[in-house]
Design a protein around this motif. Structure first.
Motif, PDB file in Angstrom:
ATOM      1  N   ASP A  98       0.865  -1.178   0.000  1.00  0.00           N
ATOM      2  CA  ASP A  98       0.000   0.000   0.000  1.00  0.00           C
ATOM      3  C   ASP A  98       0.899   1.224   0.000  1.00  0.00           C
ATOM      4  O   ASP A  98       2.063   1.144   0.390  1.00  0.00           O
ATOM      5  CB  ASP A  98      -0.907   0.002   1.245  1.00  0.00           C
ATOM      6  CG  ASP A  98      -2.096   0.919   1.071  1.00  0.00           C
ATOM      7  OD1 ASP A  98      -3.207   0.420   0.802  1.00  0.00           O
ATOM      8  OD2 ASP A  98      -1.912   2.147   1.190  1.00  0.00           O
ATOM      9  N   ASN A 100       0.271   3.728   1.915  1.00  0.00           N
ATOM     10  CA  ASN A 100       0.097   4.328   3.232  1.00  0.00           C
ATOM     11  C   ASN A 100       0.525   3.374   4.333  1.00  0.00           C
ATOM     12  O   ASN A 100       0.020   2.263   4.426  1.00  0.00           O
ATOM     13  CB  ASN A 100      -1.378   4.734   3.415  1.00  0.00           C
ATOM     14  CG  ASN A 100      -1.628   5.455   4.705  1.00  0.00           C
ATOM     15  OD1 ASN A 100      -1.750   4.837   5.754  1.00  0.00           O
ATOM     16  ND2 ASN A 100      -1.704   6.779   4.638  1.00  0.00           N
ATOM     17  N   ARG A 103      -2.285   2.275   6.825  1.00  0.00           N
ATOM     18  CA  ARG A 103      -3.239   1.283   6.294  1.00  0.00           C
ATOM     19  C   ARG A 103      -2.627  -0.098   6.326  1.00  0.00           C
ATOM     20  O   ARG A 103      -3.291  -1.081   6.658  1.00  0.00           O
ATOM     21  CB  ARG A 103      -3.660   1.650   4.866  1.00  0.00           C
ATOM     22  CG  ARG A 103      -4.754   2.701   4.801  1.00  0.00           C
ATOM     23  CD  ARG A 103      -5.485   2.627   3.467  1.00  0.00           C
ATOM     24  NE  ARG A 103      -4.632   2.907   2.347  1.00  0.00           N
ATOM     25  CZ  ARG A 103      -4.513   4.104   1.785  1.00  0.00           C
ATOM     26  NH1 ARG A 103      -5.194   5.125   2.272  1.00  0.00           N
ATOM     27  NH2 ARG A 103      -3.733   4.277   0.731  1.00  0.00           N
ATOM     28  N   LYS A 106      -2.637  -1.512   9.790  1.00  0.00           N
ATOM     29  CA  LYS A 106      -3.977  -1.893  10.250  1.00  0.00           C
ATOM     30  C   LYS A 106      -4.540  -3.048   9.443  1.00  0.00           C
ATOM     31  O   LYS A 106      -5.677  -3.463   9.654  1.00  0.00           O
ATOM     32  CB  LYS A 106      -4.916  -0.692  10.163  1.00  0.00           C
ATOM     33  CG  LYS A 106      -4.609   0.385  11.194  1.00  0.00           C
ATOM     34  CD  LYS A 106      -5.646   1.489  11.131  1.00  0.00           C
ATOM     35  CE  LYS A 106      -5.412   2.508  12.241  1.00  0.00           C
ATOM     36  NZ  LYS A 106      -6.434   3.590  12.223  1.00  0.00           N
ATOM     37  N   SER A 108      -5.117  -3.133   6.184  1.00  0.00           N
ATOM     38  CA  SER A 108      -6.029  -2.702   5.123  1.00  0.00           C
ATOM     39  C   SER A 108      -5.294  -2.371   3.839  1.00  0.00           C
ATOM     40  O   SER A 108      -5.713  -1.497   3.085  1.00  0.00           O
ATOM     41  CB  SER A 108      -6.812  -1.465   5.595  1.00  0.00           C
ATOM     42  OG  SER A 108      -7.543  -1.741   6.766  1.00  0.00           O
ATOM     43  N   GLY A 109      -4.213  -3.055   3.575  1.00  0.00           N
ATOM     44  CA  GLY A 109      -3.448  -2.789   2.373  1.00  0.00           C
ATOM     45  C   GLY A 109      -4.240  -3.030   1.105  1.00  0.00           C
ATOM     46  O   GLY A 109      -5.154  -3.858   1.071  1.00  0.00           O
ATOM     47  N   ASN A 110      -3.886  -2.324   0.058  1.00  0.00           N
ATOM     48  CA  ASN A 110      -4.608  -2.432  -1.204  1.00  0.00           C
ATOM     49  C   ASN A 110      -4.314  -3.713  -1.972  1.00  0.00           C
ATOM     50  O   ASN A 110      -5.171  -4.220  -2.692  1.00  0.00           O
ATOM     51  CB  ASN A 110      -4.269  -1.244  -2.106  1.00  0.00           C
ATOM     52  CG  ASN A 110      -5.186  -0.060  -1.873  1.00  0.00           C
ATOM     53  OD1 ASN A 110      -6.310  -0.224  -1.418  1.00  0.00           O
ATOM     54  ND2 ASN A 110      -4.714   1.128  -2.182  1.00  0.00           N
TER      55      ASN A 110
END
Length: 122
Positions: A98, A100, A103, A106, A108-110
């Motif tokens: 990701d 970010n 992210r 947490k 929530s990686g892309n």
């Protein structure tokens, strides 16, 4: 970004193992890369992450001091060196990317790769 994790296997407690995650694309150095793991019956948990240039790395308390994340931006690859492995490290390990850092931390990686299984016998 496509991610391909490899390097898992069956080892004994106390052994070392190095995982690799190869990424496609020409902007690898702009991505934060992370490793996660998921044991059977448990939720996926954050293991470690490294910033794009490699200057920042965070670790979960359970692996701090035993695992080391690194990256080779010229080869679009991130590594996870795992030392002093314990049976409780047994899990499928996933890499993620990701732009970010928060992210990734947490979970929530892309972008996610497929898992590579690590089994540590006692």
């Amino acid at each position: 970004v496509q991610l391909q994790a490899s390097g898992g296997g069956l080892v004994q407690a106390g052994d070392s193992l190095r995982l690799s995650c190869a990424a496609s694309g020409r902007t690898f150095s702009s991505y934060v890369m992370g490793w996660f793991r998921q044991a059977p019956g448990k939720e996926r948990e954050f293991v470690t992450a490294i910033s794009g240039p490699g200057g920042r790395a965070d670790y979960s308390d359970t692996v701090k001091g035993r695992f080391t994340i690194s990256r080779d931006n010229a080869k679009n690859t991130v590594f996870l060196q795992m030392n002093s492995l314990k049976p409780e490290d047994t899990a499928a390990y996933y890499c993620a990317a990701d732009t970010n850092f928060l992210r990734i931390a947490k979970g929530s990686g892309n972008y996610w790769g497929q898992g590579t299984q690590v089994t540590v016998s006692s």
